[in-house]
Design an enzyme around this catalytic site. Structure first.
Site, short mmCIF file in Angstrom:
data_model
loop_
_atom_site.label_atom_id
_atom_site.label_comp_id
_atom_site.label_asym_id
_atom_site.label_seq_id
_atom_site.Cartn_x
_atom_site.Cartn_y
_atom_site.Cartn_z
N GLU A 158 0.69 -1.18 0.06
CA GLU A 158 -0.33 -0.03 0.76
C GLU A 158 1.00 1.27 -0.02
OE1 GLU A 158 -3.12 -0.07 3.02
OE2 GLU A 158 -3.91 -1.75 1.76
N HIS A 211 -9.41 9.88 2.00
CA HIS A 211 -9.12 8.34 1.10
C HIS A 211 -9.71 8.92 -0.35
CE1 HIS A 211 -8.67 4.60 -0.62
NE2 HIS A 211 -8.88 3.70 0.98
N ARG A 226 -1.75 8.89 0.68
CA ARG A 226 -3.01 9.38 0.58
C ARG A 226 -3.03 11.00 0.90
NH1 ARG A 226 -6.25 5.20 4.33
NH2 ARG A 226 -5.64 3.57 3.71
N HIS A 238 -12.50 9.90 5.55
CA HIS A 238 -12.22 8.04 5.95
C HIS A 238 -11.19 8.11 7.66
CE1 HIS A 238 -10.94 4.20 4.88
NE2 HIS A 238 -9.38 4.51 5.29
N ARG A 297 -2.42 9.17 8.78
CA ARG A 297 -2.16 7.96 9.37
C ARG A 297 -1.98 7.49 7.69
NH1 ARG A 297 -5.42 3.39 8.48
NH2 ARG A 297 -6.55 5.03 7.34
C1 SIN Z 1 -8.18 1.02 1.79
O1 SIN Z 1 -8.03 -0.30 2.42
O2 SIN Z 1 -7.78 1.91 1.39
C2 SIN Z 1 -8.59 1.30 3.75
C3 SIN Z 1 -7.57 0.95 4.51
C4 SIN Z 1 -7.37 2.33 5.22
O3 SIN Z 1 -7.50 3.10 5.26
O4 SIN Z 1 -6.20 1.82 6.69
#
Ligand code: SIN
Length: 523
Positions: free
Chosen positions: A113, A230, A276, A337, A372
């Site tokens: 990620e 998000h 993000r 988010h 975060r």
């Molecule tokens: C996501 O799956 O994009 C959200 C995961 C997160 O907010 O840590």
């Protein structure tokens, strides 16, 4: 009639369930109050996964380093170290308790990620990691006879006496009337406040009541201005803002503008896997530049079978809305988010109000700083939920329950019969938050938002509506105070990070905003 128990846990997400288990293991009676069914929480909807140092090429220092970079200078290094090092132990324990993470050839599979320097995200059932956490923690809690779960019991106020939290007032689901429960200590695990915004990936329960209750009871709040948006919530007219997990970009998804052009290169060399806040602001800029209401997530370069196996819930949801994730351009735009700020705690979940502990998204532990790192929140709930439960048991185990003569400072007598969060208040606050306290803010937008919230708060509101608008006011006021841009907080009138603001905003009932270099109130 009032009730009493040893400890009250409010909320049944990962932090609440883990805290209840820790308390039960210490021999205490625990009542878990939750305002919907036990499985309904932000945890349940967490898709991407949980970040944890378990793969052969990973190390705690790397996970710590990534978390600190994402936090933009405001993480508490001890909190991050605690999260990362204890996280591995707690995830192994969760696996022993029956949590099934996805595997290939008998080995755990790690995904990528944004802003992680290693593939370290574990997932379950493809994109239903949170639901698997909830399933296994509810099963584990069910094996502790001293834990009682009370669903559909909405807590509205924390009760205090002599400067200590002594219990809660909640709405009894059967009597449909307020009822009080007293305890040695209360552990607040009520999650975040995504519902403050018109567009959010969060479920309807995420209204931030716990934060407002703690504020009214006298606890310090920290860093409320830091909201994470998000980048990729599904953006289809009439459909809910369903989350299209960051893991989709981690697996190779591409963002395209309305003309079909891949655009992230214009904004950041890390492209779709930039942090993000950067991806969200880039999308806003691109939508403005092209005069479009969405951009598109393009997964078409990946095999259909792989996508359906890897993202079954997203596939099912998109399919029901007429979209094929393997063939169609998926319309997306940012949505609120996650709250990085919240109730200020030390590393053991102790708030500044004796008798009140907190864990999970409702808190500000210093783990996330100004932003975060993806997939750190389930880990935070697990680690700090367990620690808050352990601390409450050892600090308060010998106390006796104080009942009667307690007060709830967010209520006025005539409001006790008006429990609901009014639809009109909710809609107005959400719109103002989105338009004036959103991804881009400035002095004038924030000034107007604060004035509007002050106006709304003057009406004769129910306790729930008062909680909601007060919380919105706290976010707006902290955002007004922070005259810089950092992490999830972007001021168009102060676009740079300022050394003078390398500090936490602290809000306390009746006081002006102050700043502190430390989150831990005991330091
Ligand atoms: C996501 O799956 O994009 C959200 C995961 C997160 O907010 O840590």
């Amino acid at each position: 009639m009032s009730l009493s128990t040893d400890f009250i846990v409010i909320g049944s997400g990962v932090a609440g369930l883990r805290a209840a288990i820790a308390l039960a293991e210490a021999g205490a009676q625990v009542t878990v109050l939750t305002k919907d069914k036990a499985s309904e929480s932000n945890t349940e909807y967490a898709q991407g996964g949980v970040a944890v140092v378990l793969s052969d090429d990973d190390r705690a220092e790397l996970h710590e380093g990534d978390t600190l970079i994402a936090g933009a200078g405001l993480c508490d290094e001890r909190a991050v170290e605690t999260l990362v090092t204890e996280g591995t132990r707690y995830i192994k324990q969760l696996i022993e308790w029956g949590t099934e993470f996805d595997k290939e050839g008998g080995n755990l599979v790690f995904t990528q990620e944004a802003a992680h320097s290693r593939r370290r995200i574990l997932h379950a059932n493809g994109d239903s990691t949170g639901a698997e956490f909830v399933r296994s923690l509810i099963a584990r809690a069910g094996r502790e006879p001293s834990i009682s779960l009370l669903p559909f019991a909405a807590t509205e106020s924390l009760l205090t006496a002599d400067g200590r939290c002594t219990g809660v007032r909640y709405l009894d689901p059967i009597l449909r009337a307020p009822r009080e429960v007293f305890a040695k200590a209360v552990i607040l695990c009520t999650g975040g406040a995504g519902q403050l915004y018109q567009h959010t990936t969060n479920p309807p329960v995420a209204t931030g009541d716990g934060m407002a209750m703690a504020y009214f009871a006298g606890a310090d709040m920290a860093d409320m201005e830091f909201i994470q948006f998000h980048p990729t919530a599904l953006s289809l007219e009439g459909a809910p803002r369903f989350l299209l997990s960051e893991a989709m970009r981690g697996e190779g998804g591409i963002l395209r503008n309305a003309q079909g052009v891949r655009f992230m290169g214009r904004y950041d060399e890390r492209l779709e896997l930039a942090p993000r806040d950067i991806v969200s602001r880039s999308i806003v800029a691109e939508m403005r530049r092209t005069g479009s209401r969405t951009v598109f997530l393009d997964m078409t370069a990946l095999e259909g079978d792989f996508l359906r196996h890897r993202f079954p819930k997203i596939d099912e949801t998109c399919r029901a809305l007429g979209l094929d994730i393997a063939k169609d351009m998926l319309p997306v735009s940012p949505a609120s988010h996650y709250c990085m700020g919240g109730v200020r705690t030390d590393l053991w979940g102790r708030t500044t109000l004796p008798g009140l502990y907190a864990a999970g998204e409702v808190t500000c532990t210093g783990v996330h700083g100004a932003n975060r790192l993806a997939s750190n929140s389930l880990l935070e709930g697990l680690v700090f939920g367990a620690r808050a439960g352990e601390a409450a048991a050892s600090d308060s185990g010998q106390l006796s329950v104080v009942s009667g003569r307690s007060e709830a400072r967010n209520e006025v007598a005539e409001n006790k019969r008006k429990p609901a969060l009014s639809t009109a208040v909710r809609k107005r606050v959400k719109r103002v938050m989105w338009e004036r306290v959103g991804i881009l803010r400035d002095r004038e937008s924030l000034r107007r938002a604060i004035a509007e919230f002050d106006q709304i708060a003057k009406a004769n509101l129910s306790t729930a509506s008062r909680n909601f608008v007060t919380l919105a006011g706290l976010v707006a006021a902290a955002a007004f105070w922070r005259e810089e841009s950092r992490g999830g907080h972007f001021r168009t009138d102060f676009p740079e990070q300022e050394e003078a603001f390398r500090a936490h905003s602290i809000q306390r009932l009746g006081d002006a905003i102050t700043s502190s270099e430390r989150i831990d109130p005991g330091e």
